[in-house]
Scaffold this motif. Sequence first.
Motif, PDB file in Angstrom:
ATOM      1  N   TRP A 130      40.693   3.972   3.855  1.00  0.00           N
ATOM      2  CA  TRP A 130      40.803   2.800   4.747  1.00  0.00           C
ATOM      3  C   TRP A 130      40.613   1.435   3.954  1.00  0.00           C
ATOM      4  N   GLY A 131      40.334   1.517   2.837  1.00  0.00           N
ATOM      5  CA  GLY A 131      40.472   0.425   1.851  1.00  0.00           C
ATOM      6  C   GLY A 131      39.093  -0.461   2.251  1.00  0.00           C
ATOM      7  N   LEU A 132      38.123  -0.016   2.833  1.00  0.00           N
ATOM      8  CA  LEU A 132      36.977  -1.191   3.233  1.00  0.00           C
ATOM      9  C   LEU A 132      35.902  -0.840   1.827  1.00  0.00           C
ATOM     10  N   ASP A 133      35.174  -2.036   1.766  1.00  0.00           N
ATOM     11  CA  ASP A 133      34.534  -2.519   0.607  1.00  0.00           C
ATOM     12  C   ASP A 133      33.018  -1.830   0.780  1.00  0.00           C
ATOM     13  N   ASN A 134      32.706  -1.195   1.709  1.00  0.00           N
ATOM     14  CA  ASN A 134      31.357  -0.604   1.878  1.00  0.00           C
ATOM     15  C   ASN A 134      31.607   0.377   2.866  1.00  0.00           C
ATOM     16  N   ARG A 135      30.277   1.224   3.054  1.00  0.00           N
ATOM     17  CA  ARG A 135      30.639   2.456   3.775  1.00  0.00           C
ATOM     18  C   ARG A 135      29.699   2.384   5.026  1.00  0.00           C
ATOM     19  N   GLU A 136      29.747   1.036   5.596  1.00  0.00           N
ATOM     20  CA  GLU A 136      28.992   1.052   6.816  1.00  0.00           C
ATOM     21  C   GLU A 136      29.772   1.067   8.122  1.00  0.00           C
ATOM     22  N   ALA A 159      52.114  -5.302  17.034  1.00  0.00           N
ATOM     23  CA  ALA A 159      53.240  -4.575  16.039  1.00  0.00           C
ATOM     24  C   ALA A 159      52.795  -5.305  14.521  1.00  0.00           C
ATOM     25  N   ARG A 160      52.192  -6.552  14.525  1.00  0.00           N
ATOM     26  CA  ARG A 160      51.805  -6.712  13.096  1.00  0.00           C
ATOM     27  C   ARG A 160      50.766  -6.183  12.877  1.00  0.00           C
ATOM     28  N   SER A 161      49.711  -6.035  13.599  1.00  0.00           N
ATOM     29  CA  SER A 161      48.490  -5.213  13.154  1.00  0.00           C
ATOM     30  C   SER A 161      48.648  -3.909  12.700  1.00  0.00           C
ATOM     31  N   ALA A 162      49.481  -3.370  13.566  1.00  0.00           N
ATOM     32  CA  ALA A 162      49.875  -1.793  13.260  1.00  0.00           C
ATOM     33  C   ALA A 162      50.622  -1.788  11.927  1.00  0.00           C
ATOM     34  N   ASP A 163      51.507  -2.639  11.873  1.00  0.00           N
ATOM     35  CA  ASP A 163      52.254  -2.601  10.606  1.00  0.00           C
ATOM     36  C   ASP A 163      51.347  -2.712   9.364  1.00  0.00           C
ATOM     37  N   ALA A 164      50.531  -3.716   9.558  1.00  0.00           N
ATOM     38  CA  ALA A 164      49.236  -3.933   8.400  1.00  0.00           C
ATOM     39  C   ALA A 164      48.631  -2.633   8.044  1.00  0.00           C
ATOM     40  N   LEU A 165      47.993  -1.904   9.135  1.00  0.00           N
ATOM     41  CA  LEU A 165      47.208  -0.721   9.038  1.00  0.00           C
ATOM     42  C   LEU A 165      48.216   0.353   8.522  1.00  0.00           C
ATOM     43  N   ARG A 166      49.469   0.394   8.737  1.00  0.00           N
ATOM     44  CA  ARG A 166      50.261   1.542   8.427  1.00  0.00           C
ATOM     45  C   ARG A 166      50.341   1.294   6.480  1.00  0.00           C
ATOM     46  N   ARG A 167      50.555  -0.130   6.309  1.00  0.00           N
ATOM     47  CA  ARG A 167      50.649  -0.298   4.767  1.00  0.00           C
ATOM     48  C   ARG A 167      49.333   0.253   4.194  1.00  0.00           C
ATOM     49  N   ILE A 168      48.157  -0.151   4.765  1.00  0.00           N
ATOM     50  CA  ILE A 168      46.892   0.094   4.162  1.00  0.00           C
ATOM     51  C   ILE A 168      46.864   1.774   4.235  1.00  0.00           C
ATOM     52  N   VAL A 169      47.006   2.293   5.312  1.00  0.00           N
ATOM     53  CA  VAL A 169      46.712   3.964   5.396  1.00  0.00           C
ATOM     54  C   VAL A 169      47.687   4.696   4.227  1.00  0.00           C
ATOM     55  N   TYR A 170      49.094   4.074   4.013  1.00  0.00           N
ATOM     56  CA  TYR A 170      49.911   5.006   3.237  1.00  0.00           C
ATOM     57  C   TYR A 170      49.906   4.250   2.050  1.00  0.00           C
ATOM     58  N   LYS A 171      49.017   3.366   1.413  1.00  0.00           N
ATOM     59  CA  LYS A 171      49.226   2.744   0.170  1.00  0.00           C
ATOM     60  C   LYS A 171      49.128   4.032  -1.205  1.00  0.00           C
ATOM     61  N   GLY A 172      50.153   3.791  -1.965  1.00  0.00           N
ATOM     62  CA  GLY A 172      50.105   4.862  -2.857  1.00  0.00           C
ATOM     63  C   GLY A 172      51.077   6.105  -2.600  1.00  0.00           C
ATOM     64  N   SER A 173      51.464   6.143  -1.131  1.00  0.00           N
ATOM     65  CA  SER A 173      52.151   7.462  -0.692  1.00  0.00           C
ATOM     66  C   SER A 173      53.403   7.109  -0.729  1.00  0.00           C
ATOM     67  N   ASP A 174      54.394   8.135  -0.728  1.00  0.00           N
ATOM     68  CA  ASP A 174      55.702   7.888  -0.708  1.00  0.00           C
ATOM     69  C   ASP A 174      56.268   8.207   0.776  1.00  0.00           C
ATOM     70  N   THR A 175      55.432   8.212   1.696  1.00  0.00           N
ATOM     71  CA  THR A 175      55.991   8.491   2.972  1.00  0.00           C
ATOM     72  C   THR A 175      55.104   7.286   4.008  1.00  0.00           C
ATOM     73  N   SER A 176      55.607   7.207   5.087  1.00  0.00           N
ATOM     74  CA  SER A 176      54.824   6.338   5.983  1.00  0.00           C
ATOM     75  C   SER A 176      55.667   6.795   7.537  1.00  0.00           C
TER      76      SER A 176
END
Length: 276
Positions: free
Chosen positions: A111-117, A255-272
């Motif tokens: 999830w790319g978050l900088d802490n575990r809170e 749509a913008r927010s979901a697209d941003a999220l998709r890029r985050i959770v699929y970062k480094g993966s070759d599928t989305s």
Amino acid sequence: MGRSLSAEQIAHYEEEGWLSPLDLLTPGEVANVRAELEAFEATHGPMSGRPERSRAYLPFRWVDELMRDERLVDMVEDLIGPNILCWNAIFWIKEAGTESFVGWHQDATYWGLDNRELVSVWVALSNATEEAGCMRVLPGSHRTELDHDETYNKANLLTRGQDIRGIDEAVTVAMPLEPGQVSFHNVGTAHGSGSNRTDDRRIGLSLHYLPTHTRQTLAEWDSAALIRGIDEYHHFDHAPRPPINLDPDTMTYHARSADALRRIVYKGSDTSERTL
Ligand SMILES: O=C(O)CCC(=O)C(=O)O
């Protein structure tokens, strides 16, 4: 003692990384929420696989209201403090008698978050028994980082079919919930769930709350809804409140927010290929 949780409950969450079960919705309230969901599905098809499944507080006014429920936010404040954003709201639906399951995983890994809170709240909208495939957690795992395989198994509801190998189920804890009850787990806590062997759907809505000082490290832009307190940081764009269900302007933002999220959770993966 917090606003709503006892000192023992807060200490349990901090030590073990989970807390369950807690009462939230009355039978009438949970029936209304399920009816809203199923009315949407009657006209649009099953929620699973639809874009509205994730960041669901934008398409649906009733999800927005549930995530702001004072009874719930008081409990969240006891765990993460008074300045609160909701980062995501996701439906987790396993149809009756199907193979779908959720592999063992730690959300902090993707999830790319900088802490575990971040605290995840899972609201049961149906009877989430062990037979129905309720969630299980590995106590204390929020303090470690475990290796994940990415299996892309279609029956696994996670984006990459994540699975942590070698979890000893005997030391895990089941978190069965009655309709209207909630469980809490930390973003680092390893969790997963088996398939639904009952004749009703297993329906959950997860709500993911974080303190406003949290940063997104995998994207320049990400969004979250301000729930309580003050956001002095503005690390996340504040999501608008939907005035009605499927409000056109709010859907454009979704749509913008979901697209941003998709890029985050699929970062480094070759599928989305999945919606979350
Ligand atoms: O619904 C499930 O079984 C898993 C949900 C989940 O992974 C989560 O809420 O973080």
